[in-house]
Design an enzyme around this catalytic site. Structure first.
Site, PDB file in Angstrom:
ATOM      1  N   CYS A 306       0.818  -1.222   0.000  1.00  0.00           N
ATOM      2  CA  CYS A 306       0.000   0.000   0.000  1.00  0.00           C
ATOM      3  C   CYS A 306       0.847   1.265   0.000  1.00  0.00           C
ATOM      4  O   CYS A 306       0.422   2.309  -0.505  1.00  0.00           O
ATOM      5  CB  CYS A 306      -0.945   0.005   1.201  1.00  0.00           C
ATOM      6  SG  CYS A 306      -2.259  -1.199   1.014  1.00  0.00           S
ATOM      7  N   HIS A 332       0.015  -7.707   1.475  1.00  0.00           N
ATOM      8  CA  HIS A 332      -1.073  -6.842   1.967  1.00  0.00           C
ATOM      9  C   HIS A 332      -2.066  -7.609   2.835  1.00  0.00           C
ATOM     10  O   HIS A 332      -2.400  -7.183   3.939  1.00  0.00           O
ATOM     11  CB  HIS A 332      -1.826  -6.174   0.813  1.00  0.00           C
ATOM     12  CG  HIS A 332      -3.078  -5.501   1.303  1.00  0.00           C
ATOM     13  ND1 HIS A 332      -3.057  -4.305   1.982  1.00  0.00           N
ATOM     14  CD2 HIS A 332      -4.381  -5.913   1.287  1.00  0.00           C
ATOM     15  CE1 HIS A 332      -4.291  -3.989   2.351  1.00  0.00           C
ATOM     16  NE2 HIS A 332      -5.114  -4.947   1.948  1.00  0.00           N
TER      17      HIS A 332
END
Ligand SMILES: CNc1nc2c(CC[C@H]3O[C@@H](OC)[C@H](OC)[C@@H]3O)c3nc(N)[nH]c(=O)c3cc2[nH]1
Length: 369
Positions: A306, A332
Site C-alpha cells: 500500500c 497486503h
C-alpha cells in the site's frame, strides 16, 4: 513448555501473552498457514515485520514431504524452515479424513494413501505426538477426526468418543513438555454432543483446547452458535483455539466469545486469486473498475504494497500473471489480518471492544451483505 497469561479482558473477550519454547505471541492472535513450511509468496522477514510471531504448519504434510526424520536430522523444524518464532502444527486430523476412500479409519489409527504419490501410510495418536516432539514444534495438535458436515447425530457421537479415546492416548504418548499439546473438541452441530466433548477434553491435562469440526461447510449460524456455547466452557486459564477460522468478521465474533487463537488460509489463498481485504470489505483487484485507480488497496494500510503501489498497477500485474502480483497481494492481506488482531487486542486492553466491533461492522461489507 507453554505459559499463558491473561493481561486484560472486556466481557468474555480477553487479551494475553502465550510463551513457548521459541518465543511468545500476544493473543488474540492469527496464525498464517505455512503448510509445507513456508508462507506462500512471502518471506519470513515480512511475516515478522507485519507483527506475526506464531505460524501454523501441518505434521501430515511435513511427514509426507520432506519427512519428519529429515527435519529432525537437520536440527528440527525451526532450523529447517528458518523461522525463529513459535510454530504450531496441526495433526492432519482434517486432511486424512478428507482423503475419502484413500483412507481407512480404525480404533488404532488411520491408514491412508499419500495424496502426493499414493504410497501407504499409518498415523496413530502416538505417532503424531512422536513426530511433533521430534521435529520440535512449540504446539502440537492431537490426531482427531474432524467430523464432516453434515453428520448424523450417531456418527458425531461415535466420532467424538473416538477422538476422546485418542486424546487420552496422545497425553500418554508425551515424552517432553518442550512441545505443548492441545486437545480438540468435536461433536458436529449437536449442542449436547459439543458440550460433552468440551467437558471430556477440558478435563484432560492439555496445554490448550481447540474447537474443531467447524468452518467445514456448516451454516454460519451453526458456527456462531457452537462457538458462543463452547468457548466459555473451555478452561479459562488455557488458550482457546478455533481451527480454520476465518473471515475477519468471524474472528471478531469469536474473540467476543473468548477465543484466543485462529488460523486460516484465507489471507494468502485469497491473495493468489486477487481478493484483497480492506476495512470496507473485500476488493477483487481483477475488476475493470480498478484499471486506472491510482489509490492503494487501502488508504489506512501502511504495508509495503500500500505504501508503494496503486490498485491499477496491482490489477495490471495480476492480469499479466506476474509473480509479483501474488507476492504483493499476499503481503497486503497478511498485514491486514495482523492489523485486525492488533486493533482487536488494543480494543480489549482499552475496554473498548464493543465500540471496536460496532465500528468494524459499520464499515466492513461482509459477504452476506
Ligand atoms: C478451514 N476450516 C477448518 N480447518 C480445520 C482444521 C485445520 C485444517 C488444516 O488444513 C490446512 O488449512 C486448510 C492447514 O494445514 C496446512 C490446517 O491446519 C482442523 N484440523 C483438525 N485437526 N481438526 C479439525 O476439526 C479441524 C477443523 C477445521 N476447519
Amino acid at each position: 513448555m507453554l505459559n499463558f497469561e491473561i493481561l486484560a479482558s472486556d466481557g468474555k473477550a480477553r487479551t494475553g501473552i502465550l510463551k513457548g519454547t521459541h518465543g511468545q505471541t500476544e493473543t488474540p492472535c492469527f496464525m498464517p498457514v505455512a503448510t509445507a513450511g513456508a508462507i506462500k509468496g512471502v518471506r519470513w522477514e515480512e511475516v515478522k515485520s507485519s507483527g506475526y510471531s506464531m505460524v501454523l504448519s501441518n505434521i501430515y504434510h511435513l511427514y509426507l514431504r520432506p519427512g519428519t526424520e529429515l527435519i529432525e536430522n537437520v536440527g528440527g523444524i525451526h532450523k529447517f524452515v528458518g523461522w525463529d518464532g513459535l510454530i504450531l502444527t496441526d495433526s492432519g486430523g482434517f486432511q486424512v479424513f478428507s482423503l475419502g476412500d484413500l483412507m481407512k479409519l480404525t480404533e488404532e489409527g488411520v491408514y491412508f494413501r499419500s495424496h502426493i504419490d499414493g504410497s501407504k501410510h499409518f498415523f496413530s495418536p502416538e505417532l503424531v505426538i512422536e513426530y511433533e516432539e521430534k521435529i520440535g514444534v512449540d504446539i502440537g495438535m492431537v490426531l482427531d477426526e474432524c467430523t464432516p458436515y453434515p453428520a448424523t447425530r450417531e456418527y458425531a457421537k461415535h466420532s467424538l468418543e473416538r477422538t476422546y479415546r485418542w486424546a487420552k492416548r496422545s497425553i500418554e504418548a508425551r515424552t517432553s513438555d518442550k512441545t505443548a499439546i492441545f486437545g480438540i473438541v468435536q461433536g458436529g452441530t449437536f449442542d449436547d454432543l459439543r458440550i460433552l466433548s468440551a467437558k471430556l477434553t477440558s478435563d484432560l491435562p492439555f496445554d490448550g483446547v481447540a474447537i474443531g469440526g467447524l468452518s467445514v461447510g456448516e451454516p454460519k449460524e451453526d458456527m456462531y452458535r457452537i462457538t458462543s456455547l463452547i468457548a466459555p466452557l473451555l478452561p479459562y486459564e488455557k488458550p482457546r483455539y478455533l481451527m480454520g477460522v476465518g473471515k475477519p468478521e468471524d474472528i471478531i465474533v469469536a474473540v467476543e466469545h473468548g477465543v484466543d487463537m485462529f488460523d486460516c488460509v484465507m489471507p494468502t489463498r485469497n491473495a493468489r486469486n486477487g481478493t484483497l481485504f480492506t476495512w470496507n470489505g473485500k476488493l477483487n483487484i481483477k475488476s475493470a473498475k480498478y484499471k486506472s485507480d491510482e489509490r492503494p488497496v487501502d488508504e489506512n494500510c501502511d504495508c509495503y504494497t500500500c505504501r508503494n503501489f496503486s490498485r491499477a498497477y496491482l490489477r495490471h500485474l495480476f492480469a499479466s500473471k506476474e509473480i509479483n502480483a501474488l507476492i504483493l497481494n499476499s503481503i497486503h492481506n497478511l498485514h491486514f489480518y495482523a492489523q485486525l488482531m492488533e486493533k482487536t487486542r488494543e480494543a480489549i486492553k482499552n475496554k473498548q471492544f464493543k465500540e471496536f466491533k460496532k465500528e468494524f461492522f459499520s464499515k466492513y461489507k461482509t459477504d452476506e451483505e
